[in-house]
Design a protein around this motif. Structure first.
Motif, PDB file in Angstrom:
ATOM      1  N   SER A 168       0.847  -1.179   0.000  1.00 35.65           N
ATOM      2  CA  SER A 168       0.000   0.000   0.000  1.00 35.65           C
ATOM      3  C   SER A 168       0.887   1.236   0.000  1.00 35.65           C
ATOM      4  O   SER A 168       2.119   1.128   0.037  1.00 35.65           O
ATOM      5  N   ASP A 169       0.294   2.410  -0.046  1.00 31.07           N
ATOM      6  CA  ASP A 169       1.028   3.675  -0.084  1.00 31.07           C
ATOM      7  C   ASP A 169       1.940   3.784   1.137  1.00 31.07           C
ATOM      8  O   ASP A 169       1.474   3.771   2.283  1.00 31.07           O
ATOM      9  N   GLY A 170       3.248   3.913   0.895  1.00 28.60           N
ATOM     10  CA  GLY A 170       4.196   3.985   1.994  1.00 28.60           C
ATOM     11  C   GLY A 170       4.096   5.254   2.803  1.00 28.60           C
ATOM     12  O   GLY A 170       4.591   5.313   3.930  1.00 28.60           O
ATOM     13  N   ASN A 171       3.472   6.276   2.263  1.00 28.73           N
ATOM     14  CA  ASN A 171       3.332   7.548   2.972  1.00 28.73           C
ATOM     15  C   ASN A 171       2.010   7.652   3.728  1.00 28.73           C
ATOM     16  O   ASN A 171       1.737   8.684   4.361  1.00 28.73           O
ATOM     17  N   ALA A 172       1.191   6.589   3.627  1.00 24.69           N
ATOM     18  CA  ALA A 172      -0.100   6.617   4.310  1.00 24.69           C
ATOM     19  C   ALA A 172       0.089   6.483   5.817  1.00 24.69           C
ATOM     20  O   ALA A 172       1.120   5.987   6.290  1.00 24.69           O
ATOM     21  N   THR A 173      -0.883   6.950   6.569  1.00 24.37           N
ATOM     22  CA  THR A 173      -0.820   6.825   8.024  1.00 24.37           C
ATOM     23  C   THR A 173      -0.968   5.362   8.427  1.00 24.37           C
ATOM     24  O   THR A 173      -1.450   4.521   7.652  1.00 24.37           O
ATOM     25  N   LEU A 174      -0.554   5.066   9.637  1.00 25.66           N
ATOM     26  CA  LEU A 174      -0.684   3.709  10.160  1.00 25.66           C
ATOM     27  C   LEU A 174      -2.155   3.293  10.190  1.00 25.66           C
ATOM     28  O   LEU A 174      -2.495   2.137   9.912  1.00 25.66           O
ATOM     29  N   PHE A 175      -3.026   4.242  10.487  1.00 28.80           N
ATOM     30  CA  PHE A 175      -4.454   3.945  10.524  1.00 28.80           C
ATOM     31  C   PHE A 175      -4.939   3.483   9.152  1.00 28.80           C
ATOM     32  O   PHE A 175      -5.697   2.508   9.047  1.00 28.80           O
ATOM     33  N   ALA A 220      -6.532  -0.869   5.354  1.00 28.55           N
ATOM     34  CA  ALA A 220      -6.348  -1.639   4.112  1.00 28.55           C
ATOM     35  C   ALA A 220      -6.268  -3.128   4.419  1.00 28.55           C
ATOM     36  O   ALA A 220      -6.863  -3.962   3.718  1.00 28.55           O
ATOM     37  N   ALA A 221      -5.518  -3.471   5.466  1.00 29.65           N
ATOM     38  CA  ALA A 221      -5.411  -4.878   5.866  1.00 29.65           C
ATOM     39  C   ALA A 221      -6.758  -5.419   6.319  1.00 29.65           C
ATOM     40  O   ALA A 221      -7.138  -6.551   5.991  1.00 29.65           O
ATOM     41  N   GLU A 222      -7.513  -4.616   7.079  1.00 31.53           N
ATOM     42  CA  GLU A 222      -8.828  -5.040   7.547  1.00 31.53           C
ATOM     43  C   GLU A 222      -9.779  -5.283   6.382  1.00 31.53           C
ATOM     44  O   GLU A 222     -10.570  -6.240   6.399  1.00 31.53           O
ATOM     45  N   ASP A 223      -9.723  -4.416   5.369  1.00 31.55           N
ATOM     46  CA  ASP A 223     -10.600  -4.564   4.203  1.00 31.55           C
ATOM     47  C   ASP A 223     -10.334  -5.882   3.482  1.00 31.55           C
ATOM     48  O   ASP A 223     -11.265  -6.590   3.089  1.00 31.55           O
ATOM     49  N   VAL A 272     -12.397 -20.194   5.409  1.00 28.08           N
ATOM     50  CA  VAL A 272     -11.237 -19.516   5.978  1.00 28.08           C
ATOM     51  C   VAL A 272     -11.494 -19.246   7.454  1.00 28.08           C
ATOM     52  O   VAL A 272     -12.402 -18.505   7.818  1.00 28.08           O
ATOM     53  N   LYS A 273     -10.675 -19.852   8.300  1.00 25.64           N
ATOM     54  CA  LYS A 273     -10.820 -19.675   9.740  1.00 25.64           C
ATOM     55  C   LYS A 273      -9.890 -18.588  10.256  1.00 25.64           C
ATOM     56  O   LYS A 273     -10.193 -17.896  11.232  1.00 25.64           O
ATOM     57  N   HIS A 274      -8.739 -18.436   9.611  1.00 27.38           N
ATOM     58  CA  HIS A 274      -7.746 -17.466  10.080  1.00 27.38           C
ATOM     59  C   HIS A 274      -7.102 -16.812   8.860  1.00 27.38           C
ATOM     60  O   HIS A 274      -6.659 -17.499   7.939  1.00 27.38           O
ATOM     61  N   CYS A 275      -7.074 -15.475   8.851  1.00 26.91           N
ATOM     62  CA  CYS A 275      -6.488 -14.743   7.724  1.00 26.91           C
ATOM     63  C   CYS A 275      -5.588 -13.640   8.274  1.00 26.91           C
ATOM     64  O   CYS A 275      -6.070 -12.698   8.914  1.00 26.91           O
ATOM     65  N   MET A 276      -4.284 -13.781   8.057  1.00 28.51           N
ATOM     66  CA  MET A 276      -3.311 -12.810   8.556  1.00 28.51           C
ATOM     67  C   MET A 276      -2.826 -11.946   7.380  1.00 28.51           C
ATOM     68  O   MET A 276      -2.313 -12.476   6.386  1.00 28.51           O
ATOM     69  N   ILE A 277      -2.992 -10.620   7.485  1.00 28.96           N
ATOM     70  CA  ILE A 277      -2.598  -9.700   6.418  1.00 28.96           C
ATOM     71  C   ILE A 277      -1.456  -8.811   6.915  1.00 28.96           C
ATOM     72  O   ILE A 277      -1.575  -8.156   7.966  1.00 28.96           O
ATOM     73  N   HIS A 278      -0.355  -8.778   6.167  1.00 33.19           N
ATOM     74  CA  HIS A 278       0.790  -7.906   6.473  1.00 33.19           C
ATOM     75  C   HIS A 278       0.886  -6.846   5.375  1.00 33.19           C
ATOM     76  O   HIS A 278       0.744  -7.150   4.185  1.00 33.19           O
ATOM     77  N   VAL A 279       1.119  -5.601   5.779  1.00 26.46           N
ATOM     78  CA  VAL A 279       1.169  -4.499   4.818  1.00 26.46           C
ATOM     79  C   VAL A 279       2.612  -4.047   4.600  1.00 26.46           C
ATOM     80  O   VAL A 279       3.329  -3.743   5.560  1.00 26.46           O
ATOM     81  N   ASN A 280       3.039  -4.016   3.327  1.00 24.50           N
ATOM     82  CA  ASN A 280       4.357  -3.523   2.935  1.00 24.50           C
ATOM     83  C   ASN A 280       4.217  -2.180   2.223  1.00 24.50           C
ATOM     84  O   ASN A 280       3.196  -1.928   1.571  1.00 24.50           O
TER      85      ASN A 280
END
Length: 296
Positions: free
Chosen positions: A257-264, A269-272, A284-292
């Protein structure tokens, strides 16, 4: 325990209890008919039905044990118990099939076929009844297993199908024996053994695949990728790893995602992506999203 899991357990338990009662009644009748009519094939078929009873008990216990919510000692849940149940059922089939085949083979290799007696007509009727009952059990259990996606219940369904096939072999052997070829009763036992071992191997393969964290198919993974990219703040998908854990799916995904975006915003984005994937794929029982941070 969620309402969905409660409903799933109740359905599986109800089906297993019904088939267990059916197997008790059928195996008792087959064993009686085999002894009275003097049919080795029918006695073998009876023990095959008895193995079904053991399988149903394993399924009943596994469904109850796999349903509780995750706890401190099992943070990922208990779904793999169903896979263990499938393996146990396959082992039961291997053992029963081997005994049936060995006994029949010993009779065949012993010779002296002129001293063998043809089985009585009761064994023939028992075979016909066994075919009908087992085939009904197969379709009933199979349809329910597909509905609730239960590995153990599907293994039980195929166990019933293997019994129906073995009863066909029993019928052919008993019929041939009554037509003047008594050795065919023992030949039927060996044929029953081969069918049982084939089904046992199939059940074992299916259960072990789920035990070893096999990934989802390519089509499912690509659908997940497209779903992630469809979210507004997602600029790319760097990594997707999936694993099938029992009858549930676990997903690990890295999005950019945009590197200049706020942590919020990055968190949103990860929640979406997380919510979209779990909504689209109920397994799907468990979904882990990491943002770069996105790199051009």
């Amino acid at each position: 325990m969620s309402k969905t899991e409660q409903s799933r357990m109740q359905i599986a338990t109800r089906v297993t209890r019904r088939t267990l009662i059916g197997n008790i009644l059928l195996s008792a009748f087959q064993l009686f008919a085999g002894v009275v009519a003097g049919s080795a094939a029918m006695i073998s078929d009876a023990f095959h039905s008895i193995s079904d009873m053991l399988g149903e008990i394993v399924v009943l216990v596994s469904v109850r044990m796999s349903s509780p919510e995750p706890d401190k000692d099992h943070p990922y849940g208990h779904e793999r118990i169903e896979c263990v149940a499938g393996i146990l059922v396959s082992v039961i089939l291997f053992v029963i099939g081997g005994i049936i085949g060995w006994n029949g083979l010993q009779t065949i290799l012993a010779g002296n076929y002129e001293h063998l007696e043809a089985p009585g007509v009761l064994a023939l009727w028992a075979a016909v009844i066994g075919i009908g009952v087992k085939e009904c059990m197969y379709w009933y259990t199979r349809n329910t297993a597909k509905k609730i996606d239960s590995v153990a219940l599907m293994a039980s369904a195929w166990h019933s199908r293997s019994d129906a096939i073995s009863s066909i072999g029993s019928f052919a052997g008993i019929f041939g024996a009554r037509m003047g070829f008594p050795i065919l009763d023992s030949v039927a036992s060996v044929i029953i053994c081969l069918f049982i071992l084939r089904v046992a191997f199939s059940i074992y393969q299916n259960a072990t695949k789920r035990m070893t964290d096999k990934a989802c198919d390519d089509e499912t993974i690509e659908e997940m990728r497209a779903l992630a990219l469809a979210q507004e703040a997602v600029l790319g998908v760097d990594l997707i790893k999936t694993r099938i854990f029992g009858d549930r799916i676990y997903v690990d995904m890295e999005i950019s995602s945009d590197g200049n975006a706020t942590l919020f915003k990055a968190h949103q984005a990860a929640e979406d992506v997380h919510d979209a994937i779990e909504a689209r794929f109920p397994k799907v029982k468990h979904c882990m999203i990491h943002v770069n941070p996105h790199v051009e």
